[in-house]
Design a protein around this motif. Structure first.
Motif, PDB file in Angstrom:
ATOM      1  N   HIS A  95       0.910  -1.188  -0.079  1.00  0.00           N
ATOM      2  CA  HIS A  95       0.143  -0.067   0.052  1.00  0.00           C
ATOM      3  C   HIS A  95       1.073   1.270   0.060  1.00  0.00           C
ATOM      4  O   HIS A  95       0.358   2.264  -0.106  1.00  0.00           O
ATOM      5  N   LEU A  96       2.161   1.196   0.038  1.00  0.00           N
ATOM      6  CA  LEU A  96       3.086   2.401   0.074  1.00  0.00           C
ATOM      7  C   LEU A  96       2.885   2.835  -1.382  1.00  0.00           C
ATOM      8  O   LEU A  96       3.032   2.165  -2.383  1.00  0.00           O
ATOM      9  N   PRO A  97       2.903   4.145  -1.517  1.00  0.00           N
ATOM     10  CA  PRO A  97       3.376   4.938  -2.845  1.00  0.00           C
ATOM     11  C   PRO A  97       4.658   4.301  -3.291  1.00  0.00           C
ATOM     12  O   PRO A  97       5.568   4.355  -2.651  1.00  0.00           O
ATOM     13  N   ARG A 108      10.162   1.490   2.230  1.00  0.00           N
ATOM     14  CA  ARG A 108       9.855  -0.045   1.513  1.00  0.00           C
ATOM     15  C   ARG A 108      11.195  -0.863   1.982  1.00  0.00           C
ATOM     16  O   ARG A 108      10.989  -2.052   2.253  1.00  0.00           O
ATOM     17  N   ARG A 109      12.458  -0.473   1.918  1.00  0.00           N
ATOM     18  CA  ARG A 109      13.581  -1.099   2.125  1.00  0.00           C
ATOM     19  C   ARG A 109      13.724  -1.309   3.498  1.00  0.00           C
ATOM     20  O   ARG A 109      13.970  -2.454   3.928  1.00  0.00           O
ATOM     21  N   ARG A 110      13.148  -0.307   4.371  1.00  0.00           N
ATOM     22  CA  ARG A 110      13.209  -0.539   5.967  1.00  0.00           C
ATOM     23  C   ARG A 110      12.379  -1.841   6.008  1.00  0.00           C
ATOM     24  O   ARG A 110      12.607  -2.734   7.175  1.00  0.00           O
TER      25      ARG A 110
END
Ligand SMILES: Nc1ncnc2c1ncn2[C@@H]1O[C@H](COP(=O)(O)OP(=O)(O)O)[C@@H](O)[C@H]1O
Ligand SMILES: [Mg+2]
Length: 284
Positions: A110-112, A119-121
């Motif tokens: 759901h992240l843009p 996202r990486r974290r």
């Protein structure tokens, strides 16, 4: 100056009618010392009574039997506790870790597209959770023989050995029985525990580079041998039970099922632990 010295004794002797008798009691000596001369013994008192050594032997046998029953109960309680902890770890903790993993996956989706760093974290946290979940599953296997019940002893031992190699770096070989005859559950659990305890000893004490486990199905019994090529030990220490709790509990577990565990070892030439459990006799 005076002093009293008391010595307890137990002695057996042959009476004039050729029968033996045991007596226990105490000898008390009272002495005083004068300046001019050495100690002078004033009085020697003998206080004794006849005892029946058979009676004491019976009492000793009874206490030993009670101690064995207690050890048996302790082992059963310990097994139940381990089973509970294992189930909690596997069915509860691990399920929840799985759920956290899925939530992290969903969060990522759901992240843009621009949130690369977040996202990486999240990806890194996801991998941590995954590794934790693997560890918890391993811990659950180590704790309990649900794997023995679910998969059978041979597969459970193979899995445990795989985990052992990863943990210790000691090479391991498993020799399976020729037939796939099922092993009664209480025998399988007992052998699994003996294997765990023995492999623990190999890892801790043997300084071995190789261990071999052999499971063999005999016509009337099942046997398990754990052989290492380490420093060896003095089997007399086992006989005199000066060892730790591990050896004691292995012997007790086997004894409860009318079986035995033996240690064959020479200093410098490794150790063989051989467990032998007879199949239970069917009630007529
Ligand atoms: N495979 C082995 N190789 C060498 N020594 C061993 C081995 N297994 C057991 N021992 C010796 O026997 C002792 C008693 O073992 P154990 O009863 O399991 O108690 P613990 O492992 O708690 O010391 C160990 O301390 C060790 O000295
Ligand atoms: Mg031990």
């Amino acid at each position: 100056m005076g002093s009293t010295l008391k010595k307890d004794f137990m002695a057996g002797y042959i009476r004039s009618d050729s029968r033996s008798e045991w007596k226990e009691g105490a000898v008390t000596t009272q002495k005083h010392t004068t300046q001019a001369r050495g100690p002078i013994i004033d009085a020697v008192t003998l206080d004794s009574r006849s005892v029946d050594p058979g009676h004491d032997q019976n009492r000793l046998d009874r206490s030993r039997e009670e101690l064995r029953m207690l050890t048996g109960k302790l082992l059963t309680v310990q097994d139940e506790e381990r089973r509970r902890i294992s189930r909690d770890l596997h069915d509860d903790v691990n399920q929840r870790l799985g759920a956290i993993g899925l939530q992290l996956d969903s969060l990522c989706r759901h992240l843009p597209a621009s949130s690369t760093l977040i996202r990486r974290r999240i990806g890194a946290i996801r991998r941590h959770v995954s590794r934790l979940s693997d560890d918890v599953r391993q811990l659950a296997y180590r704790f309990h023989e649900t794997t023995v019940e679910d998969l059978g002893l041979a597969v459970a031992l193979q899995r445990y050995l795989h985990d052992f190699v990863k943990r210790t770096g000691i090479k391991a070989k498993f020799i399976k029985p020729h037939s796939a005859m099922p092993i009664p559950p209480q025998l399988a659990t007992c052998l699994y525990r003996i294997a765990q305890e023995s492999l623990g000893n190999v890892g801790l004490h043997a300084q071995a580079s190789q261990v071999t486990i052999q499971l063999a199905l005999l016509p009337d019994a099942v046997s398990l041998t754990i052989r290492d090529n380490g420093v060896g030990m003095n089997p007399d220490d086992v006989q005199s039970r000066t060892g730790g709790l591990g050896i004691l509990s292995m012997q007790e577990r086997a004894r409860l099922l009318n079986g035995s565990v033996e240690w064959h070892s020479t200093t410098g030439a490794g150790t063989d632990v051989v467990a032998h459990l007879p199949y239970p006799v069917e009630a007529p």
